[in-house]
Write a protein that holds these residues in place. Structure first.
Motif, mmCIF file in Angstrom:
data_model
loop_
_atom_site.group_PDB
_atom_site.id
_atom_site.type_symbol
_atom_site.label_atom_id
_atom_site.label_comp_id
_atom_site.label_asym_id
_atom_site.label_seq_id
_atom_site.Cartn_x
_atom_site.Cartn_y
_atom_site.Cartn_z
ATOM 1 N N VAL A 1 6.144 8.446 5.359
ATOM 2 C CA VAL A 1 6.183 7.316 6.292
ATOM 3 C C VAL A 1 7.562 7.238 6.955
ATOM 4 O O VAL A 1 7.669 7.018 8.167
ATOM 5 C CB VAL A 1 5.815 5.997 5.583
ATOM 6 C CG1 VAL A 1 6.035 4.804 6.491
ATOM 7 C CG2 VAL A 1 4.357 6.049 5.110
ATOM 8 N N ALA A 2 8.634 7.445 6.197
ATOM 9 C CA ALA A 2 9.986 7.411 6.769
ATOM 10 C C ALA A 2 10.175 8.540 7.785
ATOM 11 O O ALA A 2 10.838 8.359 8.808
ATOM 12 C CB ALA A 2 11.025 7.518 5.659
ATOM 13 N N GLU A 3 9.584 9.688 7.521
ATOM 14 C CA GLU A 3 9.719 10.844 8.409
ATOM 15 C C GLU A 3 9.090 10.594 9.774
ATOM 16 O O GLU A 3 9.595 11.061 10.793
ATOM 17 C CB GLU A 3 9.067 12.064 7.752
ATOM 18 C CG GLU A 3 9.212 13.348 8.523
ATOM 19 C CD GLU A 3 8.532 14.526 7.820
ATOM 20 O OE1 GLU A 3 8.037 15.400 8.524
ATOM 21 O OE2 GLU A 3 8.513 14.543 6.580
ATOM 22 N N LEU B 1 -2.678 -0.190 0.464
ATOM 23 C CA LEU B 1 -2.892 1.204 0.120
ATOM 24 C C LEU B 1 -2.606 1.414 -1.363
ATOM 25 O O LEU B 1 -1.552 1.032 -1.857
ATOM 26 C CB LEU B 1 -1.936 2.065 0.965
ATOM 27 C CG LEU B 1 -2.129 3.562 0.978
ATOM 28 C CD1 LEU B 1 -3.493 3.929 1.537
ATOM 29 C CD2 LEU B 1 -1.034 4.205 1.810
ATOM 30 N N LEU B 2 -3.549 1.994 -2.072
ATOM 31 C CA LEU B 2 -3.389 2.300 -3.488
ATOM 32 C C LEU B 2 -2.874 3.734 -3.620
ATOM 33 O O LEU B 2 -3.512 4.674 -3.158
ATOM 34 C CB LEU B 2 -4.726 2.151 -4.218
ATOM 35 C CG LEU B 2 -4.720 2.449 -5.715
ATOM 36 C CD1 LEU B 2 -3.826 1.451 -6.445
ATOM 37 C CD2 LEU B 2 -6.131 2.395 -6.268
ATOM 38 N N VAL B 3 -1.675 3.857 -4.198
ATOM 39 C CA VAL B 3 -1.033 5.159 -4.350
ATOM 40 C C VAL B 3 -0.664 5.328 -5.825
ATOM 41 O O VAL B 3 -0.052 4.430 -6.408
ATOM 42 C CB VAL B 3 0.247 5.236 -3.486
ATOM 43 C CG1 VAL B 3 0.961 6.550 -3.687
ATOM 44 C CG2 VAL B 3 -0.074 5.005 -2.024
ATOM 45 N N PRO B 4 -1.007 6.467 -6.438
ATOM 46 C CA PRO B 4 -0.573 6.693 -7.818
ATOM 47 C C PRO B 4 0.954 6.616 -7.903
ATOM 48 O O PRO B 4 1.657 7.074 -7.004
ATOM 49 C CB PRO B 4 -1.076 8.107 -8.134
ATOM 50 C CG PRO B 4 -2.183 8.353 -7.161
ATOM 51 C CD PRO B 4 -1.817 7.582 -5.934
ATOM 52 N N THR B 5 1.464 6.046 -8.974
ATOM 53 C CA THR B 5 2.903 5.843 -9.132
ATOM 54 C C THR B 5 3.690 7.132 -8.922
ATOM 55 O O THR B 5 4.725 7.135 -8.258
ATOM 56 C CB THR B 5 3.201 5.268 -10.532
ATOM 57 O OG1 THR B 5 2.468 4.052 -10.687
ATOM 58 C CG2 THR B 5 4.673 5.000 -10.719
ATOM 59 N N ASP B 6 3.196 8.235 -9.442
ATOM 60 C CA ASP B 6 3.937 9.496 -9.312
ATOM 61 C C ASP B 6 3.923 10.050 -7.889
ATOM 62 O O ASP B 6 4.643 10.993 -7.587
ATOM 63 C CB ASP B 6 3.421 10.537 -10.307
ATOM 64 C CG ASP B 6 1.984 10.958 -10.053
ATOM 65 O OD1 ASP B 6 1.227 10.185 -9.432
ATOM 66 O OD2 ASP B 6 1.628 12.062 -10.499
ATOM 67 N N GLN B 7 3.120 9.475 -6.996
ATOM 68 C CA GLN B 7 3.058 9.912 -5.605
ATOM 69 C C GLN B 7 3.750 8.939 -4.641
ATOM 70 O O GLN B 7 3.856 9.200 -3.446
ATOM 71 C CB GLN B 7 1.592 10.075 -5.174
ATOM 72 C CG GLN B 7 0.865 11.188 -5.897
ATOM 73 C CD GLN B 7 1.452 12.543 -5.545
ATOM 74 O OE1 GLN B 7 1.645 12.863 -4.380
ATOM 75 N NE2 GLN B 7 1.763 13.337 -6.556
ATOM 76 N N ALA B 8 4.224 7.808 -5.159
ATOM 77 C CA ALA B 8 4.791 6.753 -4.306
ATOM 78 C C ALA B 8 5.978 7.254 -3.483
ATOM 79 O O ALA B 8 6.065 6.986 -2.283
ATOM 80 C CB ALA B 8 5.185 5.548 -5.147
ATOM 81 N N GLN B 9 6.890 7.975 -4.087
ATOM 82 C CA GLN B 9 8.069 8.464 -3.357
ATOM 83 C C GLN B 9 7.662 9.423 -2.254
ATOM 84 O O GLN B 9 8.209 9.385 -1.146
ATOM 85 C CB GLN B 9 9.061 9.129 -4.308
ATOM 86 C CG GLN B 9 10.381 9.490 -3.643
ATOM 87 C CD GLN B 9 11.111 8.279 -3.093
ATOM 88 O OE1 GLN B 9 11.325 7.297 -3.787
ATOM 89 N NE2 GLN B 9 11.491 8.339 -1.823
ATOM 90 N N THR C 1 2.219 8.638 15.835
ATOM 91 C CA THR C 1 1.565 9.165 14.646
ATOM 92 C C THR C 1 0.134 8.663 14.579
ATOM 93 O O THR C 1 -0.134 7.513 14.909
ATOM 94 C CB THR C 1 2.328 8.702 13.380
ATOM 95 O OG1 THR C 1 3.698 9.061 13.512
ATOM 96 C CG2 THR C 1 1.765 9.324 12.135
ATOM 97 N N ALA C 2 -0.774 9.510 14.153
ATOM 98 C CA ALA C 2 -2.177 9.119 13.997
ATOM 99 C C ALA C 2 -2.503 9.030 12.515
ATOM 100 O O ALA C 2 -2.161 9.913 11.735
ATOM 101 C CB ALA C 2 -3.094 10.134 14.668
ATOM 102 N N PHE C 3 -3.145 7.938 12.130
ATOM 103 C CA PHE C 3 -3.649 7.752 10.777
ATOM 104 C C PHE C 3 -5.152 7.559 10.889
ATOM 105 O O PHE C 3 -5.634 6.935 11.830
ATOM 106 C CB PHE C 3 -3.029 6.512 10.121
ATOM 107 C CG PHE C 3 -1.555 6.637 9.890
ATOM 108 C CD1 PHE C 3 -1.078 7.229 8.731
ATOM 109 C CD2 PHE C 3 -0.651 6.158 10.812
ATOM 110 C CE1 PHE C 3 0.277 7.347 8.501
ATOM 111 C CE2 PHE C 3 0.712 6.269 10.597
ATOM 112 C CZ PHE C 3 1.178 6.869 9.442
ATOM 113 N N TYR C 4 -5.891 8.060 9.939
ATOM 114 C CA TYR C 4 -7.336 7.893 9.976
ATOM 115 C C TYR C 4 -7.906 7.872 8.567
ATOM 116 O O TYR C 4 -7.291 8.370 7.628
ATOM 117 C CB TYR C 4 -7.994 8.993 10.821
ATOM 118 C CG TYR C 4 -7.747 10.398 10.316
ATOM 119 C CD1 TYR C 4 -8.652 11.003 9.454
ATOM 120 C CD2 TYR C 4 -6.619 11.108 10.697
ATOM 121 C CE1 TYR C 4 -8.435 12.286 8.985
ATOM 122 C CE2 TYR C 4 -6.392 12.396 10.236
ATOM 123 C CZ TYR C 4 -7.299 12.979 9.387
ATOM 124 O OH TYR C 4 -7.091 14.240 8.911
#
Length: 83
Positions: free
Chosen positions: A62-64, A48-56, A70-73
């Protein structure tokens, strides 16, 4: 399905899906081998490519949902992962 929609990032390449069986071999009272049927789990591996400022933010989401159903699509014009 009810819940929140969160855009997590862009999926790189194709995800791989596998099934893990939780069934076990057991024995009856006479020592005969039997199959103890249990459910299975689907496991998905993806990059998964995530912008650095959105990683946290993504890690917090995901931790929540850890341990919850959980459904991912994939959604939209591009290969974005929504959970």
């Amino acid at each position: 399905m009810l819940g929140r929609n969160n855009l997590l990032g862009r999926v790189l390449n194709l995800p791989s899906v596998r099934f893990v069986s939780h069934s076990r071999k057991g024995y009856d009272d006479f020592g005969n081998e039997i199959l103890v049927k249990r459910g299975s789990t689907r496991k998905v591996d993806l990059s998964l490519l995530v912008p650095t400022d959105q990683a946290q933010r993504v890690m917090d989401i995901v931790a929540e949902v850890d341990g919850l159903a959980t459904a991912f699509y994939l959604s939209g014009d591009g290969p974005g992962l929504v959970g």
